[in-house]
Design an enzyme around this catalytic site. Structure first.
Site, mmCIF file in Angstrom:
data_model
loop_
_atom_site.group_PDB
_atom_site.id
_atom_site.type_symbol
_atom_site.label_atom_id
_atom_site.label_comp_id
_atom_site.label_asym_id
_atom_site.label_seq_id
_atom_site.Cartn_x
_atom_site.Cartn_y
_atom_site.Cartn_z
ATOM 1 N N ASN A 115 -23.173 -1.671 46.844
ATOM 2 C CA ASN A 115 -24.451 -1.942 47.500
ATOM 3 C C ASN A 115 -25.397 -2.626 46.535
ATOM 4 O OD1 ASN A 115 -27.197 -0.326 47.031
ATOM 5 N ND2 ASN A 115 -25.504 1.021 46.393
ATOM 6 N N PHE A 119 -33.703 -0.933 46.622
ATOM 7 C CA PHE A 119 -34.836 -0.055 46.966
ATOM 8 C C PHE A 119 -35.566 -0.545 48.220
ATOM 9 C CE2 PHE A 119 -35.793 1.643 42.363
ATOM 10 C CZ PHE A 119 -34.619 2.365 42.398
ATOM 11 N N SER A 177 -30.834 2.482 38.981
ATOM 12 C CA SER A 177 -30.319 1.574 40.000
ATOM 13 C C SER A 177 -30.080 0.209 39.378
ATOM 14 C CB SER A 177 -31.310 1.425 41.148
ATOM 15 O OG SER A 177 -30.940 0.298 41.926
ATOM 16 N N ASN A 179 -29.932 -2.510 40.986
ATOM 17 C CA ASN A 179 -30.346 -3.547 41.932
ATOM 18 C C ASN A 179 -31.810 -3.931 41.875
ATOM 19 O OD1 ASN A 179 -27.687 -3.706 43.030
ATOM 20 N ND2 ASN A 179 -28.096 -1.762 44.058
ATOM 21 N N THR A 180 -32.552 -3.336 40.964
ATOM 22 C CA THR A 180 -33.924 -3.774 40.705
ATOM 23 C C THR A 180 -33.920 -4.338 39.290
ATOM 24 O OG1 THR A 180 -34.904 -2.128 42.178
ATOM 25 C CG2 THR A 180 -36.336 -3.007 40.459
ATOM 26 N N LYS A 219 -32.130 10.577 36.600
ATOM 27 C CA LYS A 219 -30.795 10.085 36.997
ATOM 28 C C LYS A 219 -30.421 8.871 36.164
ATOM 29 C CE LYS A 219 -28.174 8.758 41.138
ATOM 30 N NZ LYS A 219 -28.224 8.692 42.604
ATOM 31 N N ASN A 248 -25.482 7.320 38.545
ATOM 32 C CA ASN A 248 -25.725 6.355 39.625
ATOM 33 C C ASN A 248 -24.487 5.448 39.792
ATOM 34 O OD1 ASN A 248 -27.190 4.732 41.517
ATOM 35 N ND2 ASN A 248 -29.075 5.346 40.478
HETATM 36 C C1 LIG Z 1 -25.549 2.479 50.116
HETATM 37 C C2 LIG Z 1 -25.995 3.274 48.917
HETATM 38 C C3 LIG Z 1 -27.363 3.378 48.641
HETATM 39 C C4 LIG Z 1 -27.786 4.121 47.529
HETATM 40 N N1 LIG Z 1 -29.115 4.241 47.277
HETATM 41 C C5 LIG Z 1 -29.547 5.020 46.254
HETATM 42 C C6 LIG Z 1 -30.929 5.211 46.010
HETATM 43 O O1 LIG Z 1 -31.789 4.722 46.735
HETATM 44 N N2 LIG Z 1 -31.292 5.980 44.945
HETATM 45 C C7 LIG Z 1 -30.382 6.567 44.119
HETATM 46 O O2 LIG Z 1 -30.761 7.264 43.174
HETATM 47 N N3 LIG Z 1 -29.052 6.421 44.347
HETATM 48 C C8 LIG Z 1 -28.621 5.667 45.374
HETATM 49 N N4 LIG Z 1 -27.279 5.517 45.603
HETATM 50 C C9 LIG Z 1 -26.338 6.162 44.679
HETATM 51 C C10 LIG Z 1 -25.812 7.512 45.195
HETATM 52 O O3 LIG Z 1 -26.847 8.438 45.346
HETATM 53 C C11 LIG Z 1 -24.762 8.076 44.223
HETATM 54 O O4 LIG Z 1 -25.378 8.378 42.988
HETATM 55 C C12 LIG Z 1 -23.608 7.126 43.991
HETATM 56 O O5 LIG Z 1 -23.280 6.428 45.166
HETATM 57 C C13 LIG Z 1 -22.365 7.836 43.490
HETATM 58 O O6 LIG Z 1 -21.955 8.831 44.390
HETATM 59 P P1 LIG Z 1 -20.804 8.582 45.509
HETATM 60 O O7 LIG Z 1 -19.624 7.983 44.785
HETATM 61 O O8 LIG Z 1 -20.528 9.952 46.053
HETATM 62 O O9 LIG Z 1 -21.384 7.666 46.507
HETATM 63 C C14 LIG Z 1 -26.831 4.767 46.695
HETATM 64 C C15 LIG Z 1 -25.474 4.660 46.996
HETATM 65 C C16 LIG Z 1 -25.042 3.933 48.090
HETATM 66 C C17 LIG Z 1 -23.581 3.834 48.388
#
Ligand SMILES: Cc1cc2nc3c(=O)[nH]c(=O)nc-3n(C[C@H](O)[C@H](O)[C@H](O)COP(=O)(O)O)c2cc1C
Length: 368
Positions: A115, A119, A177, A179-180, A219, A248
């Site tokens: 992704n 934000f 993140s 992406n910022t 985080k 993350n």
């Molecule tokens: C579509 C998407 C959006 C995410 N948005 C955020 C976010 O806004 N803030 C954040 O701290 N992590 C965000 N994450 C990261 C997840 O919270 C998590 O830390 C990461 O995906 C690893 O866990 P997973 O493998 O179980 O998905 C996002 C992940 C995905 C897939």
């Protein structure tokens, strides 16, 4: 009966959701949760997997990771499904649209997700209005971030702490993140010092003027260079941060099979992130040495992978991507398997298994 019917419908819905583009499937799922169209957990609270941490009692250690419910639309539904806690966000002070679509991609063979949402956020005011209306129950963390064009990024995190102090069970300061642009630079120890000073001061100020002393977690990314882990975690300890979330999404594409989709820019999550984030978690756990709880995040997709995070040093875990492929029945399955693992180990509670394999995990290479 009704819950059987619901879980049957959910099993049918999952393959259909996977046929929709990821963001549409996500929106459809959120709407279903908002409308109450989901199966409630059929599992009774099990004392074997209850966890005391951060001054809170978690009925179980399995949390919904942030990014799914960015705006606080469905925290109660997620708790009803059986999560022990949920984390809303990332929320930025001002509304912002995020990056242009398409910006979420599934890697079906790898069971991963990329992704680059950036934000997308309705801003503090909208989320606060929504969350303030709910009956306070269950553990709901608030994940705060900075606007892309902010002139004072640290100030944006402070605004988040101030805005949500009355309703957050805990805060997550998200500096990881990918992406910022430039956000991850906040992890550099000198910059981190300034940020943590301001954030922790804001938290204390609220506490000493009669408000709640809300736990603050930070985080971090799974891509931090080995030699930077100790100084970064050292800053967290020095500033008395209450906990860390590791980790993350990653910029690495190591070992993925869906190579075409893998070329998309953004953060990779799901099963390809499991190993890297678990090694990182163990390395962080070696430095924290029990001084603060760690939430393990990255590629949890089964009871076994949840247990591995706990053995590597996590007190709690979060998941997101695996739900996209497995559906919400996964939450109760993981809880059941964790409870069975407690009994199998001859332990009374899951907390006895925390960190039992930290050194084993920390010794592994990040990429295998
Ligand atoms: C579509 C998407 C959006 C995410 N948005 C955020 C976010 O806004 N803030 C954040 O701290 N992590 C965000 N994450 C990261 C997840 O919270 C998590 O830390 C990461 O995906 C690893 O866990 P997973 O493998 O179980 O998905 C996002 C992940 C995905 C897939």
């Amino acid at each position: 009966m009704i819950s059987d019917l619901f879980s049957g419908v959910t099993k049918l819905a999952q393959p259909l959701l996977l046929m929709l583009p990821p963001e549409q499937a996500h929106e459809a799922t959120l709407v279903a949760l908002e409308k109450g169209l989901y199966p409630r957990s059929s599992m009774a609270a099990d004392p074997r997997i209850a966890v005391e941490a951060l001054g809170l009692r978690f009925p179980n250690p399995v949390g919904m990771g942030p990014g799914f419910d960015k705006e606080g639309r469905a925290p109660d539904a997620l708790l009803d499904i059986g999560f022990g806690f949920t984390e809303v966000g990332t929320i930025t002070p001002l509304p912002q649209p995020g990056n242009p679509a398409p910006r979420v991609f599934r890697l079906p063979r790898d069971r991963g997700v990329i992704n680059r949402l950036g934000f997308n956020s309705g801003g503090h005011a909208a989320a606060l209005a929504r969350l303030a209306r709910r009956q306070k129950r269950g553990i709901v963390g608030i994940n705060v971030g900075a606007n892309k064009d902010s002139a004072d990024r640290a100030g944006d995190y402070v605004k988040g702490i101030e805005a949500f102090a009355q309703i957050a069970s805990y805060f997550t300061v998200n500096i990881s993140s990918p992406n910022t642009p430039g956000l991850r630079d906040l992890q550099a120890p000198a910059v981190l010092d300034q940020l943590l000073e301001r954030v922790m001061e804001a938290r204390e100020k609220i506490a000493t003027s009669g408000g709640r002393r809300v736990p603050v977690l930070v985080k971090i990314a799974p891509d931090i260079a080995e030699q930077d882990i100790e100084p970064i975690v050292g800053r967290m300890i020095a500033h008395h941060v209450d906990g860390m979330i590791v980790a993350n999404t990653t910029l690495s594409r190591h070992g993925i099979r869906d190579a075409d989709i893998g070329r998309e820019a953004g953060g990779l999550s799901g099963q390809p992130l499991f190993h890297r984030s678990t090694v990182m978690l163990a390395k962080v756990a070696q430095v924290t040495a029990g001084r603060m709880p760690i939430i393990g995040s990255g590629g949890v997709h089964s009871g076994g992978s949840a247990l591995a995070k706990i053995e590597a040093g996590a007190t709690l875990i979060q998941l997101y991507s695996s739900l996209i492929f497995e559906g919400i029945g996964l939450v109760d399955r993981i809880k059941l398997e964790l409870a069975e693992a407690v009994t199998r180990a001859g332990a009374k509670n899951i907390t006895e298994l925390i960190g039992t394999k930290t050194n084993v995990w920390a010794a592994k290479p990040v990429d295998v």
